[in-house]
Write a protein that holds these residues in place. Sequence first.
Motif, short mmCIF file in Angstrom:
data_model
loop_
_atom_site.label_atom_id
_atom_site.label_comp_id
_atom_site.label_asym_id
_atom_site.label_seq_id
_atom_site.Cartn_x
_atom_site.Cartn_y
_atom_site.Cartn_z
N GLU A 82 1.67 -85.78 1.54
CA GLU A 82 1.67 -87.15 1.05
C GLU A 82 1.62 -87.20 -0.47
OE1 GLU A 82 1.84 -90.07 2.69
OE2 GLU A 82 2.15 -88.99 4.58
N HIS A 83 0.97 -86.21 -1.08
CA HIS A 83 0.72 -86.29 -2.51
C HIS A 83 0.95 -84.96 -3.21
CE1 HIS A 83 -1.25 -90.07 -1.50
NE2 HIS A 83 -2.03 -89.42 -0.66
N CYS A 84 1.40 -85.04 -4.45
CA CYS A 84 1.44 -83.91 -5.37
C CYS A 84 0.92 -84.44 -6.71
CB CYS A 84 2.85 -83.35 -5.52
SG CYS A 84 3.04 -82.16 -6.87
N ILE A 85 -0.02 -83.72 -7.31
CA ILE A 85 -0.57 -84.11 -8.60
C ILE A 85 -0.32 -82.97 -9.58
CG2 ILE A 85 -2.61 -84.92 -9.84
CD1 ILE A 85 -2.88 -84.67 -6.09
N GLY A 86 0.49 -83.22 -10.60
CA GLY A 86 0.80 -82.20 -11.57
C GLY A 86 -0.39 -81.89 -12.46
N THR A 87 -0.59 -80.61 -12.76
CA THR A 87 -1.66 -80.17 -13.63
C THR A 87 -1.11 -79.23 -14.70
OG1 THR A 87 -2.19 -78.25 -12.25
CG2 THR A 87 -3.32 -80.31 -11.74
#
Length: 366
Positions: A51-56
Motif C-alpha cells: 500500500e505504501h512506500c516512503i522514500g528515505t
Amino acid sequence: MIPFLDLKTYNNRFNPEIDEAFRDFLDSGHYILGDQVRNFEAGFASYCGTEHCIGTANGLDALNLILRAWMHMGLLATGDEVIVPANTYIASILPVVQLGLKPIFVEPDEQTFNLDPENIESVITKRTKVILAVHLYGQLAAMKELKDIAEKYDLLIMEDAAQAHGAQNEDMIFAGNLSHAAAFSFYPTKNLGALGDAGAVTTNDNELQRLIRQMRDYGRSSKYINDVVGINSRLDEFQAAILNIKLKVLDQENNKRREMADFYLSQIQNSQIQLPFYSGKKDHVFHQFVLRVKERPAFISHMKASQIGTLIHYPVPPHKQKALIEFNHLDLPVTESIHEHVVSIPLNPTLHDDDLKTIVKHINAY
C-alpha cells in the motif's frame, strides 16, 4: 582485466535518460520531496505490491525509522529484544543498538546463509518483540517459517530487503511485502541502484507509514509544526528520478543475473569451492554470487593474477566488530566460518558471455 563491478560502464547504459532526468530536475526548481519522489514512491509500492512506500535518505535510516516508529507507537520499548541474523552486514544491527534495543544474534542456515528458523524459538523471551529477516545476497529468507513463529509468539516481523529488490516467493509475492514493514537500500551497487545514497520503507500499515513520513522530515505535521521527534532522512529528488528510470528494467536485469548464475552453477567444477544454494526460482536475484572457498587468500591471489576482481561480503561478522564490543564474546561458529571463507565473484548485467567463460576457466583452474 575483468573488474568486480565497473559502475561507470553499468550506468552509462542509462545516459540519455539520466541526462534528460537531470535537466527536468534542474528546471523544476523543486529539489526536496517533489514529483520525482512521489512518482517513485507510488511506482515502487505498486511494484512490491504494498500500500505504501516512503522514500528515505538511505537504507540504514529506513531500518531505523521502522523501529523508531514502532517505539513511538508503544509496540517496542528500550531494552526489548530484536532477533537478528548473526550472518549479515553490520547495517542490519546498528539501528537496533542505536535505539537502545537488544539484538539477539541467531545462527544462519548452512545452505542458504540466511536466518535459520529452527534456531529462533529457543532464544525467545518475554522481552522479544521483533524478528528481523535479512534477504542476504538477494535470496529471500525463509519468510513462511519466520512468519509462523512471529504469529505464534505475537511478534513483529520486518525485512532488511537491501539486497533483494524484485525477489519473489512461490506465491509471486515480492520482497518488501512479506512482513509488517521492509527496509530497502538503493546504494549505487544494488540491483536497483541510485547514483548516491537512497532508501525506502514499504508497508501496508497506514499508521506506520504516516508516522514514518513525519519522522523522516523532522517529525513535522506541517511547516514549522513538529509533533514527534524526527530526523532528516528524505529521499533526494534527483536520486528518485534515477530510480524511476531503472525501476522500468529491474525485472529484466534480475532475469539476466539469474541466467548468469545458472551458467556459473552449471560450469564451475572445483572440489575446493562450494557454490551458493539456488532453488532455480525467482526467490533469488543474485545481488552477489558468493562462493565458499577453503583457502580464501590463495583463491583471491589466484583470481588477481588472472586479472579477475573479487570482493569479500563480509570479512568480519557484526558480533566481532569493535563497534559492537559488548557482543565480541559470543560464540557463533557457523557465522564465523562463513565470514572466514566467503568470496564474491563478478556478476552483473554488463558482463559478456566471454567474460563469464573466462571467469569460469580460471576458477576451475584453481
